[in-house]
Structures are given as structure tokens and as C-alpha cells.
Design a protein around this motif. Structure first.
Motif, PDB file in Angstrom:
ATOM      1  N   GLN A  62      15.146  -4.616  -8.663  1.00 27.88           N
ATOM      2  CA  GLN A  62      14.570  -3.320  -7.974  1.00 27.88           C
ATOM      3  C   GLN A  62      13.226  -3.243  -8.981  1.00 27.88           C
ATOM      4  OE1 GLN A  62      18.001  -2.877  -7.958  1.00 27.88           O
ATOM      5  NE2 GLN A  62      18.186  -4.082  -6.172  1.00 27.88           N
ATOM      6  N   PHE A  63      12.064  -3.043  -7.995  1.00 23.61           N
ATOM      7  CA  PHE A  63      10.921  -2.523  -8.861  1.00 23.61           C
ATOM      8  C   PHE A  63      10.135  -1.651  -7.889  1.00 23.61           C
ATOM      9  CE2 PHE A  63       7.044  -3.044 -11.247  1.00 23.61           C
ATOM     10  CZ  PHE A  63       7.370  -3.411 -12.408  1.00 23.61           C
ATOM     11  N   GLU A  64       9.550  -0.606  -8.466  1.00 21.12           N
ATOM     12  CA  GLU A  64       9.069   0.465  -7.515  1.00 21.12           C
ATOM     13  C   GLU A  64       7.796   1.008  -8.198  1.00 21.12           C
ATOM     14  OE1 GLU A  64      10.318   5.015  -6.120  1.00 21.12           O
ATOM     15  OE2 GLU A  64      11.821   3.222  -5.819  1.00 21.12           O
ATOM     16  N   VAL A  65       6.602   1.082  -7.435  1.00 27.85           N
ATOM     17  CA  VAL A  65       5.572   1.661  -7.897  1.00 27.85           C
ATOM     18  C   VAL A  65       4.926   2.709  -7.005  1.00 27.85           C
ATOM     19  CG1 VAL A  65       3.013   0.978  -8.409  1.00 27.85           C
ATOM     20  CG2 VAL A  65       4.700  -0.547  -8.777  1.00 27.85           C
ATOM     21  N   ARG A  66       4.425   3.843  -7.641  1.00 24.97           N
ATOM     22  CA  ARG A  66       3.902   4.908  -6.782  1.00 24.97           C
ATOM     23  C   ARG A  66       2.382   5.052  -7.101  1.00 24.97           C
ATOM     24  NH1 ARG A  66       5.390  11.170  -6.142  1.00 24.97           N
ATOM     25  NH2 ARG A  66       4.191  11.516  -4.288  1.00 24.97           N
ATOM     26  N   VAL A  67       1.739   5.007  -6.079  1.00 19.54           N
ATOM     27  CA  VAL A  67       0.113   5.197  -6.178  1.00 19.54           C
ATOM     28  C   VAL A  67      -0.325   6.591  -5.853  1.00 19.54           C
ATOM     29  CG1 VAL A  67      -0.025   2.637  -5.966  1.00 19.54           C
ATOM     30  CG2 VAL A  67      -0.428   4.151  -4.161  1.00 19.54           C
ATOM     31  N   LEU A  68      -1.335   6.709  -6.263  1.00 14.99           N
ATOM     32  CA  LEU A  68      -1.993   8.076  -5.962  1.00 14.99           C
ATOM     33  C   LEU A  68      -2.712   7.816  -4.710  1.00 14.99           C
ATOM     34  CD1 LEU A  68      -3.495   9.492  -9.114  1.00 14.99           C
ATOM     35  CD2 LEU A  68      -1.537  10.319  -8.001  1.00 14.99           C
ATOM     36  N   GLY A  69      -2.687   8.479  -3.550  1.00 18.59           N
ATOM     37  CA  GLY A  69      -3.321   8.121  -2.297  1.00 18.59           C
ATOM     38  C   GLY A  69      -2.544   7.089  -1.383  1.00 18.59           C
ATOM     39  N   GLY A 122       1.467  10.467  -2.107  1.00 23.54           N
ATOM     40  CA  GLY A 122       0.968   9.004  -2.621  1.00 23.54           C
ATOM     41  C   GLY A 122       1.940   8.047  -1.967  1.00 23.54           C
ATOM     42  N   ASP A 123       1.718   6.912  -1.734  1.00 23.60           N
ATOM     43  CA  ASP A 123       2.428   5.906  -1.411  1.00 23.60           C
ATOM     44  C   ASP A 123       3.368   5.494  -2.258  1.00 23.60           C
ATOM     45  OD1 ASP A 123       1.269   6.259   1.249  1.00 23.60           O
ATOM     46  OD2 ASP A 123       0.066   4.525   1.150  1.00 23.60           O
ATOM     47  N   TYR A 124       4.569   4.878  -1.891  1.00 28.40           N
ATOM     48  CA  TYR A 124       5.554   3.942  -2.584  1.00 28.40           C
ATOM     49  C   TYR A 124       5.319   2.559  -2.427  1.00 28.40           C
ATOM     50  CZ  TYR A 124       7.689   8.621  -4.354  1.00 28.40           C
ATOM     51  OH  TYR A 124       8.100   9.637  -4.601  1.00 28.40           O
ATOM     52  N   LEU A 125       5.381   1.856  -3.274  1.00 29.82           N
ATOM     53  CA  LEU A 125       5.424   0.387  -2.889  1.00 29.82           C
ATOM     54  C   LEU A 125       6.918  -0.275  -3.755  1.00 29.82           C
ATOM     55  CD1 LEU A 125       4.272  -2.306  -1.713  1.00 29.82           C
ATOM     56  CD2 LEU A 125       3.129  -2.471  -3.820  1.00 29.82           C
TER      57      LEU A 125
END
Length: 175
Positions: free
Chosen positions: A26-33, A118-121
């Protein structure tokens, strides 16, 4: 044109263990916006095109065959992107509770979770096709494609890399 590649003994162990436990990274990234969905879809397609194992699927077993093989097509069977505004924890639990289907490519699922802060990918990679570093490299390709930057994957051809002895692999680090 579809090429084939013999599954390594380590990958075969992950495939066999998958009947008992979920073998995924599992890999997760949170972005601003907020991420642009169509741009993200394009970036995912480009990254899948760059990384052959992302397009791999298990070849159907043959009656007399003693080897398990991957089929690597020129394109993936589908784009495994879910876009939702459900709570992050619900999506994370759902994504991590199932392994990607090895009979279809790509060997991962991805969810874009819309969130006001902010979105999560979120990625769920099958461990037979990706390890932690492979997941980081794939995400790097997605980020570069999304931003329009050049992405040179490098390395030996996939068949050569799969049969290379570890003592013959040269690793360089640039700091």
C-alpha cells in the motif's frame, strides 16, 4: 504484441501466499488541493506504458506446462481508478482488504479520495509485481507524467532484468 516472462520464484511465493493473506504493497499520498481527474488518468496510463510489469497479468495455465508466466501486453486491460468523496478510512479499508486480480492488468488498484483539506491518492499494488521500491518508482512516473516532466525509466530490458544475477546488478546512488 504480447510478450511473456517467466514468473520468478519470489513472485510465485507471493502468488501462492495470496490464497491465505493479502499480498500487497500500500502506498498513499496526500496533496494540497485537488487533483484533476482526467490529468491523473492520463498520468496513470503513461506510467503503465512506461513500466511493463504494471501491464502484466498471469498467463492462463497450459495443460502440460510446469512454469507460471506473465503476459505483458502493450496496454493494460483496464484503468483501475476509483474516484470518491467517501471518508478516507472507509476507502483505505476497502482498498487494503482486497488484492488486485492477477488475471487482469494492471497489477494495482488506485483510489482518488476527494477531501476538503486536500485529496488522497491511494495505491494497492500486488506484491507479485511490485515491491516497495517498485511502488515508489511507479508513483514517481505518475507524478512526472502529471506534471508534464520527462520520465526516463532506464534499466535493462524486462526479460534481462528478470534473469539477472543479483551479484551482476550495479546500483548507483546520487546524493
Amino acid at each position: 504484441m504480447t510478450q511473456t516472462l517467466t514468473v520468478t520464484s519470489l513472485d510465485e511465493a507471493f502468488i501462492n501466499l495470496a490464497s491465505k493473506v493479502i499480498m500487497s504493497v500500500q502506498f498513499e499520498v496526500r496533496v494540497l488541493g485537488s487533483l484533476d481527474e482526467e490529468r491523473l488518468r492520463g498520468a496513470l496510463r503513461q506510467a503503465v506504458a512506461t513500466h511493463p510489469l504494471a501491464r502484466a497479468r498471469l498467463a492462463p495455465p497450459r495443460l502440460a506446462s510446469t512454469r507460471v508466466t506473465w503476459e505483458i501486453a502493450d496496454s493494460a486491460d483496464h484503468l483501475a481508478l476509483e474516484v470518491t468523496d467517501e471518508p478516507v478510512g472507509v476507502v483505505r479499508d476497502r482498498l487494503q482488504s482486497r488484492a488486485p486480480d492477477l488475471a487482469r492488468s494492471p497489477l494495482f488498484h488506485v483510489a482518488l479520495v476527494r477531501h476538503p483539506g486536500g485529496d488522497y491518492l491511494m495505491f494497492n499494488f500486488h506484491h507479485a509485481g511490485f515491491d516497495g521500491m517498485g511502488a515508489v518508482r511507479f508513483l514517481t512516473s505518475v507524478a512526472r507524467a502529471y506534471s508534464g516532466a520527462e520520465d526516463i525509466a532506464g534499466g535493462p530490458p524486462i526479460k534481462e532484468a528478470a534473469t539477472c544475477e543479483p551479484s551482476r546488478v550495479l546500483v548507483r546512488s546520487v546524493i
